[in-house]
Each structure stands twice: as structure tokens, then as C-alpha cells.
Design an enzyme around this catalytic site. Structure first.
Site, PDB file in Angstrom:
ATOM      1  N   CYS A 278      28.351  24.052  29.193  1.00 32.47           N
ATOM      2  CA  CYS A 278      28.960  22.775  29.722  1.00 32.47           C
ATOM      3  C   CYS A 278      29.628  22.206  28.684  1.00 32.47           C
ATOM      4  CB  CYS A 278      27.832  22.017  30.462  1.00 32.47           C
ATOM      5  SG  CYS A 278      28.364  21.092  31.645  1.00 32.47           S
TER       6      CYS A 278
ATOM      7  N   HIS B  48      24.253  25.361  33.450  1.00 33.14           N
ATOM      8  CA  HIS B  48      23.070  25.040  32.488  1.00 33.14           C
ATOM      9  C   HIS B  48      21.802  26.046  32.672  1.00 33.14           C
ATOM     10  CE1 HIS B  48      23.968  21.126  30.662  1.00 33.14           C
ATOM     11  NE2 HIS B  48      24.776  20.875  31.851  1.00 33.14           N
TER      12      HIS B  48
ATOM     13  N   GLU C 211      19.816  27.295  30.762  1.00 32.01           N
ATOM     14  CA  GLU C 211      18.474  26.856  30.041  1.00 32.01           C
ATOM     15  C   GLU C 211      17.771  26.121  31.061  1.00 32.01           C
ATOM     16  OE1 GLU C 211      21.311  25.379  29.510  1.00 32.01           O
ATOM     17  OE2 GLU C 211      21.551  23.275  29.325  1.00 32.01           O
TER      18      GLU C 211
END
Ligand code: GLN
Length: 192
Positions: A77, A168, A170
Site C-alpha cells: 500500500c 494488505h 499482513e
């Protein structure tokens, strides 16, 4: 192998946790001299303009620019925005390590955040993708591999040792994207 996570701002703890879950040794990087002690770096999401303000101090930006020219890097991002060669909306400085043009906050306010599933080149079926005020990759250079597309936009790309996602990974349970990065770190180039 020591993996750095740029820990100025944004969701660096989630990257650290994911990389450690996959067995990597992680250093949170807050000072330019820490770049000398790591083998690869993750640049997390957050606000790319805030990163740039912080990196303007103590020669951090220049040192990071040199680092990402030779060592593996993964930007998510805001991290992808920092890695891009060209940034729009508005134009801003970047590390120029990835031959893409990227537009900040490209999906409008009404879709500030969304979760999609999309096909990917990574083995194992569709990938969950969490988008938060995401940028859009508007063009990719000829050496850029597109590893996933959402709608008609590339959302996961790789060029040599540089990987970037506009979402994202994660924040999802799926570990494949970070695994792919660790493969790249271990191989020193495009994983096979
Ligand atoms: N909107 C942010 C930017 O332009 C990126 C958002 C994110 O990292 N989740 O820098």
C-alpha cells in the site's frame, strides 16, 4: 537472514508478526544506520506522505533508496507508493525502485476499505485482499510481472528483487504473499 520492517508509522507490527510466524528474524527499522544490519526490508502501509516527511531527516531517504536498489524489498500500500517510479494524485517523491505508475487514494471515499478475493499466480487458489485507501497501479513497465489482478487492476507485482501489493496481506490469515517474499530473499532473485 535478518528482515527489516520500516517502523516509522503504519501497521509494521502486523508484518513483523507474520514474518516471525514464518520463521524469519525481524528487526524494526527506525534509524538509517539500521539498514546496514539487514538483508531485506518491508515497507508497510500507512500514509506515504508521512513516511516521506520522516525519511527526509538524517539522510534516511537517500540511504533507503540505495538499499532498495540492491536488496530485496516488499512494499504494501503506502510502501508500494514509495517504491513506484511515478506517483500521481498528487505527484510526490519516491524511491523509484519499481517501474510502475501508481495513483494514490484511487478508489474514492465510498470504498475506503474493502475485502475481495481474486485469482493470483501464487499457487493455492484465490487470495483474500484487504484494501485500505488503496492506491491503483495505473501502468506497469515491461519487466514488471503481475502476480495478481483485482477487477482489471494489477494489485500484486514483482520486478526482480522488488515486490509490491496495493492491498494488505499482513491483515489476512493467508501467509502466501509473505512466503513468496521470503523465497525471493533466500534466492536473491525471482523465486522459481
Ligand atoms: N492512502 C495512503 C497513501 O496514499 C495509503 C493507504 C495505506 O497504506 N493503507 O499513502
Amino acid at each position: 537472514m535478518q528482515i527489516g520492517v520500516l517502523a516509522i508509522q503504519g501497521d509494521y507490527e502486523a508484518h513483523k508478526a507474520r514474518l516471525e510466524e514464518l520463521g524469519a528474524a525481524v528487526t524494526l527499522v527506525r534509524k538509517p544506520e539500521q539498514l546496514d544490519a539487514i538483508d531485506a526490508i518491508v515497507i508497510p502501509g500507512g500514509e506515504s506522505s508521512t513516511f516521506l516527511n520522516f525519511l527526509a531527516e538524517n539522510g534516511f531517504l537517500e540511504k533507503l533508496r540505495k538499499f532498495v536498489r540492491t536488496k530485496p524489498v516488499f512494499g504494501t500500500c503506502a510502501g508500494a507508493i514509495l517504491l513506484a517510479k511515478d506517483v500521481e494524485n498528487p505527484p510526490q517523491e519516491s524511491l523509484g525502485a519499481l517501474d510502475i505508475c501508481i495513483r494514490r487514494n484511487a478508489y474514492g471515499r465510498q470504498v475506503d476499505s474493502s475485502i475481495h478475493e481474486a485469482e493470483t499466480e501464487l499457487a493455492g487458489g484465490p487470495l483474500e485482499m484487504v484494501f485500505i485507501r488503496a492506491p491503483k497501479i495505473v501502468s506497469t513497465g515491461k519487466d514488471v510481472e503481475v502476480l495478481a489482478i483485482e477487477g482489471s487492476d494489477p494489485v500484486l507485482v514483482r520486478q526482480g528483487k522488488v515486490m509490491a501489493a496495493t492491498f494488505h496481506p499482513e491483515l489476512s490469515r493467508d501467509t502466501r504473499v509473505h512466503q513468496e517474499f521470503l523465497k525471493l530473499v533466500r534466492n536473491g532473485h525471482k523465486p522459481k
